[in-house]
Write a protein that holds these residues in place. Structure first.
Motif, mmCIF file in Angstrom:
data_model
loop_
_atom_site.group_PDB
_atom_site.id
_atom_site.type_symbol
_atom_site.label_atom_id
_atom_site.label_comp_id
_atom_site.label_asym_id
_atom_site.label_seq_id
_atom_site.Cartn_x
_atom_site.Cartn_y
_atom_site.Cartn_z
ATOM 1 N N ILE A 1 -103.192 51.233 -29.254
ATOM 2 C CA ILE A 1 -102.496 50.822 -27.823
ATOM 3 C C ILE A 1 -103.617 50.482 -26.925
ATOM 4 N N ASN A 2 -104.773 51.846 -26.808
ATOM 5 C CA ASN A 2 -105.831 51.524 -25.767
ATOM 6 C C ASN A 2 -106.606 50.369 -26.066
ATOM 7 N N TYR A 3 -106.931 49.948 -27.205
ATOM 8 C CA TYR A 3 -107.640 48.969 -27.574
ATOM 9 C C TYR A 3 -107.086 47.695 -27.239
ATOM 10 N N LEU A 4 -105.654 47.610 -27.682
ATOM 11 C CA LEU A 4 -104.944 46.310 -27.413
ATOM 12 C C LEU A 4 -104.862 45.965 -26.110
ATOM 13 N N THR A 5 -104.429 46.902 -25.344
ATOM 14 C CA THR A 5 -104.130 46.601 -23.910
ATOM 15 C C THR A 5 -105.521 46.399 -22.901
ATOM 16 N N ILE A 6 -106.567 46.310 -23.653
ATOM 17 C CA ILE A 6 -107.743 45.785 -23.014
ATOM 18 C C ILE A 6 -108.043 46.493 -21.564
ATOM 19 N N ASN A 7 -108.203 47.793 -21.649
ATOM 20 C CA ASN A 7 -108.630 48.525 -20.329
ATOM 21 C C ASN A 7 -110.031 48.434 -19.960
ATOM 22 N N VAL A 8 -110.328 47.400 -19.211
ATOM 23 C CA VAL A 8 -111.493 47.065 -18.611
ATOM 24 C C VAL A 8 -111.373 46.979 -17.020
ATOM 25 N N SER A 9 -111.832 47.831 -16.381
ATOM 26 C CA SER A 9 -111.708 48.021 -14.815
ATOM 27 C C SER A 9 -112.675 48.835 -14.179
ATOM 28 N N GLU A 10 -112.776 48.235 -12.890
ATOM 29 C CA GLU A 10 -113.655 49.148 -11.992
ATOM 30 C C GLU A 10 -113.446 48.953 -10.638
ATOM 31 N N PHE A 11 -113.771 49.824 -9.647
ATOM 32 C CA PHE A 11 -113.184 49.650 -8.531
ATOM 33 C C PHE A 11 -113.938 48.524 -7.730
ATOM 34 N N TYR A 12 -112.792 47.750 -6.918
ATOM 35 C CA TYR A 12 -113.272 46.633 -6.115
ATOM 36 C C TYR A 12 -114.047 45.717 -7.095
ATOM 37 N N ARG A 13 -113.337 45.143 -7.966
ATOM 38 C CA ARG A 13 -113.963 44.354 -9.026
ATOM 39 C C ARG A 13 -113.814 43.080 -8.292
ATOM 40 N N ASN A 14 -114.854 42.293 -8.349
ATOM 41 C CA ASN A 14 -115.159 40.860 -7.411
ATOM 42 C C ASN A 14 -114.894 41.355 -5.950
ATOM 43 N N PRO A 15 -115.969 41.936 -5.566
ATOM 44 C CA PRO A 15 -116.067 42.306 -4.171
ATOM 45 C C PRO A 15 -115.743 41.364 -2.913
ATOM 46 N N THR A 16 -115.788 40.120 -3.322
ATOM 47 C CA THR A 16 -115.579 39.263 -2.206
ATOM 48 C C THR A 16 -114.089 38.772 -1.978
ATOM 49 N N GLN A 17 -113.455 39.182 -3.084
ATOM 50 C CA GLN A 17 -111.894 38.999 -2.931
ATOM 51 C C GLN A 17 -111.429 40.202 -2.249
ATOM 52 N N TRP A 18 -111.903 41.282 -2.221
ATOM 53 C CA TRP A 18 -111.647 42.620 -1.498
ATOM 54 C C TRP A 18 -111.862 42.417 -0.083
ATOM 55 N N ASP A 19 -113.162 41.617 0.128
ATOM 56 C CA ASP A 19 -113.468 41.452 1.457
ATOM 57 C C ASP A 19 -112.057 40.616 2.106
ATOM 58 N N ASN B 1 -119.228 49.159 -7.000
ATOM 59 C CA ASN B 1 -118.947 48.317 -5.848
ATOM 60 C C ASN B 1 -118.019 49.031 -4.792
ATOM 61 N N VAL B 2 -118.018 50.344 -4.811
ATOM 62 C CA VAL B 2 -117.484 50.869 -3.672
ATOM 63 C C VAL B 2 -118.085 51.213 -2.494
ATOM 64 N N PRO B 3 -117.765 50.858 -1.339
ATOM 65 C CA PRO B 3 -118.502 50.897 -0.258
ATOM 66 C C PRO B 3 -119.063 52.188 0.193
ATOM 67 N N GLU B 4 -120.210 52.559 0.259
ATOM 68 C CA GLU B 4 -120.732 53.955 0.664
ATOM 69 C C GLU B 4 -119.981 54.892 1.360
ATOM 70 N N ALA B 5 -119.405 54.293 2.251
ATOM 71 C CA ALA B 5 -118.615 55.194 3.373
ATOM 72 C C ALA B 5 -117.336 55.727 2.544
ATOM 73 N N TYR B 6 -116.657 54.905 1.936
ATOM 74 C CA TYR B 6 -115.536 55.294 0.962
ATOM 75 C C TYR B 6 -116.031 56.344 -0.160
ATOM 76 N N VAL B 7 -117.234 56.138 -0.591
ATOM 77 C CA VAL B 7 -117.459 57.276 -1.718
ATOM 78 C C VAL B 7 -117.722 58.617 -0.959
ATOM 79 N N LYS B 8 -118.138 58.514 -0.137
ATOM 80 C CA LYS B 8 -118.298 59.959 0.711
ATOM 81 C C LYS B 8 -117.071 60.510 1.188
ATOM 82 N N LYS B 9 -116.059 59.527 1.684
ATOM 83 C CA LYS B 9 -115.035 59.894 1.889
ATOM 84 C C LYS B 9 -113.858 60.408 1.119
ATOM 85 N N PHE B 10 -113.667 59.684 0.010
ATOM 86 C CA PHE B 10 -112.795 59.592 -0.890
ATOM 87 C C PHE B 10 -113.250 60.162 -2.337
#
Length: 256
Positions: free
Chosen positions: A61-79, A152-161
């Protein structure tokens, strides 16, 4: 390898996961690599393994559902989300209802919480996050992440959260408490409704055109009028008006 059609039938009977809705060449290749990894030679013997061995089933199930993720993936979209979409959305509602569909191990909904916290107090943020993979959901609830996943997480967020733990980081409870995780099959289950934003990124590329067509219609139905649909970097909707969406910014659509 032979036996794939019967294997698909058995998997659907066991899990309600319909492999016919995934791109066949890609999905079959992924499963065949698992079969080879276990030293087996066909789909029938592999099904017997995952039907009787929980660890092998969870791996499947884990392999099939392709769990590839990261915080703020494609940062310009989060901007764009922070600078344009959220401000526009918050003109209409001060407590937006957001759904993270196919949330994997939690990076996406937690990113949404941190980004939205610039505009809304944490106590007022509630995000529904769903995935089919229970192991991924369990990891999301624990909230432990590596250096690589937060690059890709902003440094301020890393410190805060986040709290440093060993060589990794744990997301703080105040962020966890904003997210409700649930198991859901996007291909089969009824979609919840009434959302101001639906986020479904880097998932649709694995499905057939017929499956995507049906899912776009259901995502549209899950949104309120003027709600936003946020997709992945390779998932722009061709002719969004076919689904009654209008393009807002690249990778963002809204419902009129």
């Amino acid at each position: 390898m032979e036996g794939y059609e019967k294997f698909k039938e058995r998997i659907f009977a066991k899990t309600k996961l319909d492999l016919t809705l995934y791109k066949e060449r890609q999905m079959k290749r992924r499963i065949e690599s698992l079969i080879t990894r276990h030293g087996l030679s066909d789909f029938e013997t592999y099904y017997k393994l995952i039907d009787s061995n929980k660890n092998a089933f969870d791996e499947f199930i884990n392999y099939l559902t392709i769990n590839v993720s990261e915080f703020y993936r494609n940062p310009t979209q989060w901007d764009a989300l922070r600078e344009d979409i959220f401000p526009a959305l918050l003109k209409r509602t001060k407590r937006p209802k957001i759904w993270s569909a196919a949330c994997s191990t939690g990076e996406e909904p937690y990113s949404l919480v941190m980004c939205l916290s610039e505009f809304v107090p944490l106590k007022d943020i509630k995000i529904l996050a769903v995935d089919f993979d229970e192991e991924a959901l369990n990891k999301a609830k624990i909230g432990m992440y590596s250096d690589k996943s937060i690059k890709n997480v902003p440094e301020a967020y890393v410190k805060k959260f986040f709290e440093p733990v060993g060589k990794g980081y744990r997301i703080k409870d105040e962020v966890k408490n904003c997210v409700e995780f649930k198991k859901m099959n996007l291909l089969l289950d009824e979609y919840p409704k009434g959302f101001d934003m639906v986020v479904c990124r880097n998932v649709m590329i694995y499905f057939t055109e017929e499956a995507k067509d049906e899912m776009y219609k259901k995502f549209y139905g899950a949104l309120v009028n003027d709600g936003y649909f946020f997709v992945g970097s390779t998932e722009q909707i061709i002719q969004p008006q076919r689904y009654n969406f209008e393009s807002s910014k690249t990778f963002f659509y809204y419902k009129r």
